[in-house]
Motif scaffolding. Structure first.
Motif, mmCIF file in Angstrom:
data_model
loop_
_atom_site.group_PDB
_atom_site.id
_atom_site.type_symbol
_atom_site.label_atom_id
_atom_site.label_comp_id
_atom_site.label_asym_id
_atom_site.label_seq_id
_atom_site.Cartn_x
_atom_site.Cartn_y
_atom_site.Cartn_z
ATOM 1 N N GLU A 120 40.980 28.067 17.910
ATOM 2 C CA GLU A 120 40.427 27.225 17.402
ATOM 3 C C GLU A 120 40.463 27.356 15.859
ATOM 4 O O GLU A 120 40.606 26.338 15.131
ATOM 5 C CB GLU A 120 38.824 27.313 17.699
ATOM 6 C CG GLU A 120 37.991 26.232 17.023
ATOM 7 C CD GLU A 120 36.504 26.017 17.483
ATOM 8 O OE1 GLU A 120 35.992 25.344 17.030
ATOM 9 O OE2 GLU A 120 36.190 26.835 18.283
ATOM 10 N N TYR A 121 40.580 28.605 15.405
ATOM 11 C CA TYR A 121 40.655 29.025 13.928
ATOM 12 C C TYR A 121 41.921 29.937 13.817
ATOM 13 O O TYR A 121 42.542 30.529 14.709
ATOM 14 C CB TYR A 121 39.704 29.858 13.398
ATOM 15 C CG TYR A 121 38.234 28.952 13.548
ATOM 16 C CD1 TYR A 121 37.956 28.056 12.596
ATOM 17 C CD2 TYR A 121 37.392 29.080 14.707
ATOM 18 C CE1 TYR A 121 36.644 27.416 12.789
ATOM 19 C CE2 TYR A 121 36.138 28.365 14.719
ATOM 20 C CZ TYR A 121 35.757 27.369 13.584
ATOM 21 O OH TYR A 121 34.705 26.770 13.982
ATOM 22 N N VAL A 122 42.467 29.757 12.364
ATOM 23 C CA VAL A 122 43.495 30.650 12.054
ATOM 24 C C VAL A 122 43.091 31.476 11.057
ATOM 25 O O VAL A 122 42.417 30.721 9.969
ATOM 26 C CB VAL A 122 44.818 29.871 11.738
ATOM 27 C CG1 VAL A 122 45.728 30.713 11.155
ATOM 28 C CG2 VAL A 122 45.329 29.132 12.935
ATOM 29 N N LEU A 123 43.199 32.661 11.019
ATOM 30 C CA LEU A 123 42.785 33.541 9.679
ATOM 31 C C LEU A 123 44.203 34.036 9.414
ATOM 32 O O LEU A 123 44.779 34.974 9.889
ATOM 33 C CB LEU A 123 41.862 34.768 10.198
ATOM 34 C CG LEU A 123 41.413 35.570 9.305
ATOM 35 C CD1 LEU A 123 40.028 35.930 9.408
ATOM 36 C CD2 LEU A 123 42.200 36.781 8.760
ATOM 37 N N MET A 124 44.555 34.117 7.954
ATOM 38 C CA MET A 124 45.888 34.375 7.283
ATOM 39 C C MET A 124 45.507 35.624 6.526
ATOM 40 O O MET A 124 44.496 35.500 5.598
ATOM 41 C CB MET A 124 46.547 33.266 6.754
ATOM 42 C CG MET A 124 46.722 32.041 7.510
ATOM 43 S SD MET A 124 47.725 30.709 6.753
ATOM 44 C CE MET A 124 46.709 30.525 4.987
ATOM 45 N N PHE A 203 43.542 21.484 11.314
ATOM 46 C CA PHE A 203 43.582 21.306 9.959
ATOM 47 C C PHE A 203 44.898 21.995 9.543
ATOM 48 O O PHE A 203 45.601 21.356 8.705
ATOM 49 C CB PHE A 203 42.452 21.908 9.586
ATOM 50 C CG PHE A 203 42.191 21.539 7.758
ATOM 51 C CD1 PHE A 203 42.148 20.628 7.321
ATOM 52 C CD2 PHE A 203 42.871 22.786 6.980
ATOM 53 C CE1 PHE A 203 42.060 20.476 5.888
ATOM 54 C CE2 PHE A 203 42.738 22.547 5.732
ATOM 55 C CZ PHE A 203 42.261 21.221 5.215
ATOM 56 N N LEU A 204 45.179 23.189 9.829
ATOM 57 C CA LEU A 204 46.391 23.824 9.406
ATOM 58 C C LEU A 204 47.815 23.124 9.676
ATOM 59 O O LEU A 204 48.659 23.119 9.094
ATOM 60 C CB LEU A 204 46.377 25.418 9.584
ATOM 61 C CG LEU A 204 47.583 26.112 9.185
ATOM 62 C CD1 LEU A 204 47.893 26.279 7.906
ATOM 63 C CD2 LEU A 204 47.589 27.552 9.757
ATOM 64 N N GLU A 205 47.636 22.749 10.797
ATOM 65 C CA GLU A 205 48.988 21.983 11.538
ATOM 66 C C GLU A 205 49.307 20.718 10.766
ATOM 67 O O GLU A 205 50.400 20.389 10.459
ATOM 68 C CB GLU A 205 48.821 21.711 12.953
ATOM 69 C CG GLU A 205 48.759 23.005 13.739
ATOM 70 C CD GLU A 205 48.688 22.520 15.206
ATOM 71 O OE1 GLU A 205 49.274 23.585 16.079
ATOM 72 O OE2 GLU A 205 47.742 21.871 15.676
ATOM 73 N N ASP A 206 48.120 20.081 10.230
ATOM 74 C CA ASP A 206 48.213 18.891 9.393
ATOM 75 C C ASP A 206 48.773 19.224 8.194
ATOM 76 O O ASP A 206 49.626 18.367 7.520
ATOM 77 C CB ASP A 206 46.640 17.998 9.549
ATOM 78 C CG ASP A 206 46.332 17.373 10.739
ATOM 79 O OD1 ASP A 206 47.135 17.359 11.621
ATOM 80 O OD2 ASP A 206 45.084 17.229 10.806
ATOM 81 N N LEU A 207 48.474 20.296 7.589
ATOM 82 C CA LEU A 207 48.678 20.643 6.136
ATOM 83 C C LEU A 207 50.101 21.123 6.370
ATOM 84 O O LEU A 207 50.928 20.540 5.314
ATOM 85 C CB LEU A 207 47.953 21.898 5.856
ATOM 86 C CG LEU A 207 46.533 21.905 5.183
ATOM 87 C CD1 LEU A 207 46.206 23.239 4.593
ATOM 88 C CD2 LEU A 207 46.597 20.681 3.868
ATOM 89 N N ILE A 208 50.716 21.606 7.594
ATOM 90 C CA ILE A 208 52.110 22.162 7.385
ATOM 91 C C ILE A 208 53.011 20.820 7.525
ATOM 92 O O ILE A 208 53.939 20.752 6.852
ATOM 93 C CB ILE A 208 52.367 22.997 8.890
ATOM 94 C CG1 ILE A 208 51.626 24.349 8.428
ATOM 95 C CG2 ILE A 208 53.841 23.268 9.060
ATOM 96 C CD1 ILE A 208 51.429 25.202 9.613
ATOM 97 N N ARG A 209 52.646 19.988 8.379
ATOM 98 C CA ARG A 209 53.626 18.646 8.653
ATOM 99 C C ARG A 209 53.527 17.871 7.214
ATOM 100 O O ARG A 209 54.352 17.263 6.895
ATOM 101 C CB ARG A 209 52.720 17.921 9.806
ATOM 102 C CG ARG A 209 53.046 18.283 11.192
ATOM 103 C CD ARG A 209 52.837 17.170 12.122
ATOM 104 N NE ARG A 209 51.027 16.968 12.310
ATOM 105 C CZ ARG A 209 50.229 17.661 13.157
ATOM 106 N NH1 ARG A 209 50.735 18.603 13.801
ATOM 107 N NH2 ARG A 209 49.063 17.539 13.162
#
Length: 374
Positions: A120-124, A203-209
């Protein structure tokens, strides 16, 4: 409260290498040796594992052979699993991606790995910060406050020279990030990003695209600066010990900090250990006439001379009459008889010949490159 099993960890192995060119010429930033037996990647990776994250991807760029050798299958971090576990993500992970210029392009290369996760979340996180960081309160903070992006920061006094390597955050009383400066020419008390960020995976996937469509590559500049007011960006203050490795001077300082008992106990806490690759070698051996004071000495060392206020990695040999003082000596180095090595850093497999004297200073330690013979 967020379940940490639903968090995907991403570690960037090659970020910030331009700040430490001497040690990253032959290796990734993540595999730079530290603290007598560790590598820089051990700190964010152990923090993730101790916080309950069970799926971690390590995004690489170049010079990652030693990193792969160190991480292996992830057994030392309990990440050798059928589901989740540790994954090495080299460049060219997708068509039309290659050697990345910034964090967004690196994420684009790992887009398939991210999308196939059920997290659900990504921690970088990057591998240039020494800290024993509990990631769970950060994810809980992100979820509780409904943030789009949570940035972890620490507060300290920085010179202009060091600020030129940092991302500086301005955070108000509501924990909102209202301004971001990248590599500012300023000095004084400031909030510096510790390169740990949390977002929802979607949200991160949208940012990447979007970034791919617009040819954006820098997360700090193109997202945190230019789109700061389009998103809810919050700052999470980390109050524990940290040191950002942004030069040989700070690498030297952080290493020497590990000899300070209070700092060492915090960073290498028994409750949240820093894990690393285990090597089966004999304990350190001390000669009858040797002297060792205020030093970290790894297993496999043979010491017959004097070692003071220094850090010795595995397999180091210090000959009779030799002096090692205020120095960092990496794996399998040899300091021969009656040699002196003071305020200096020796990379792996260095030999300091008999009767030679190498002297630097705490502000400008002498560096001997890997395999060098002096």
């Amino acid at each position: 409260m967020a379940s940490m099993s639903k968090v995907l960890g991403l570690i960037f192995a090659n970020m910030h290498e331009q700040t430490l060119p001497e040690l990253t010429k032959v290796r990734a930033m993540a595999s730079v040796p530290f603290g007598s037996k560790y590598r820089l990647v051990d700190f964010p990776l152990s923090g993730m594992v101790n916080s309950g994250i069970t799926q971690v991807g390590v995004i690489t760029k170049q010079n990652y052979y030693s990193l792969m050798d160190h991480l292996g299958m992830g057994s030392e971090w309990d990440l050798a699993r059928k589901n989740g576990g540790l994954h090495i993500l080299p460049p060219f992970g997708q068509e039309n991606t290659g050697i990345y210029r910034g964090r967004l392009e690196a994420l684009a290369g790992a887009a398939e790995f991210i999308s196939e996760s059920d997290a659900e979340y990504v921690l970088m996180a990057d591998a240039n910060v020494i800290a024993n960081m509990d990631m769970k309160p950060i994810v809980d903070f992100h979820e509780k406050n409904g943030a789009d992006i949570t940035c972890v920061y620490g507060s300290g006094v920085y010179s202009t020279e060091r600020a030129l390597c940092q991302t500086v955050l301005y955070v108000n009383e509501a924990n909102e990030v209202y301004d971001v400066l990248a590599r500012p020419a300023m000095s004084g008390q400031m909030n510096v990003a510790l390169n740990v960020y949390v977002m929802k995976r979607r949200f991160l996937e949208d940012l990447i695209r979007e970034s791919q469509c617009r040819s954006l590559y820098s997360f700090e500049t193109d997202i945190l600066q230019h789109k700061l007011h389009d998103f809810k960006v919050l700052g999470y203050k980390y109050d524990g010990y940290f040191e950002i490795i942004d030069s040989m001077k700070t690498y030297y300082k952080a290493t020497m900090d590990m000899k300070i008992r209070d700092i060492s106990r915090e960073v290498f806490s028994l409750d949240t250990p820093i894990y690393t690759k285990v090597r089966d070698v004999a304990p350190a051996k001390y000669g009858i006439d040797c002297t060792v004071k205020s030093s970290l000495v790894a297993d496999g060392c043979i010491i017959e001379g004097t070692v003071e206020n220094s850090v010795l990695f595995r397999g180091v040999k210090v000959g009779k009459g030799a002096v090692v003082k205020d120095s960092i000596v990496m794996q399998d180095c040899v300091i021969e008889e009656k040699a002196a090595f003071i305020n200096a850093i020796a990379d792996k497999d260095v030999t300091i010949s008999k009767n030679r004297t190498i002297t630097g200073s705490a502000d400008f330690p002498v560096y001997i490159s890997k395999g060098g013979i002096v």
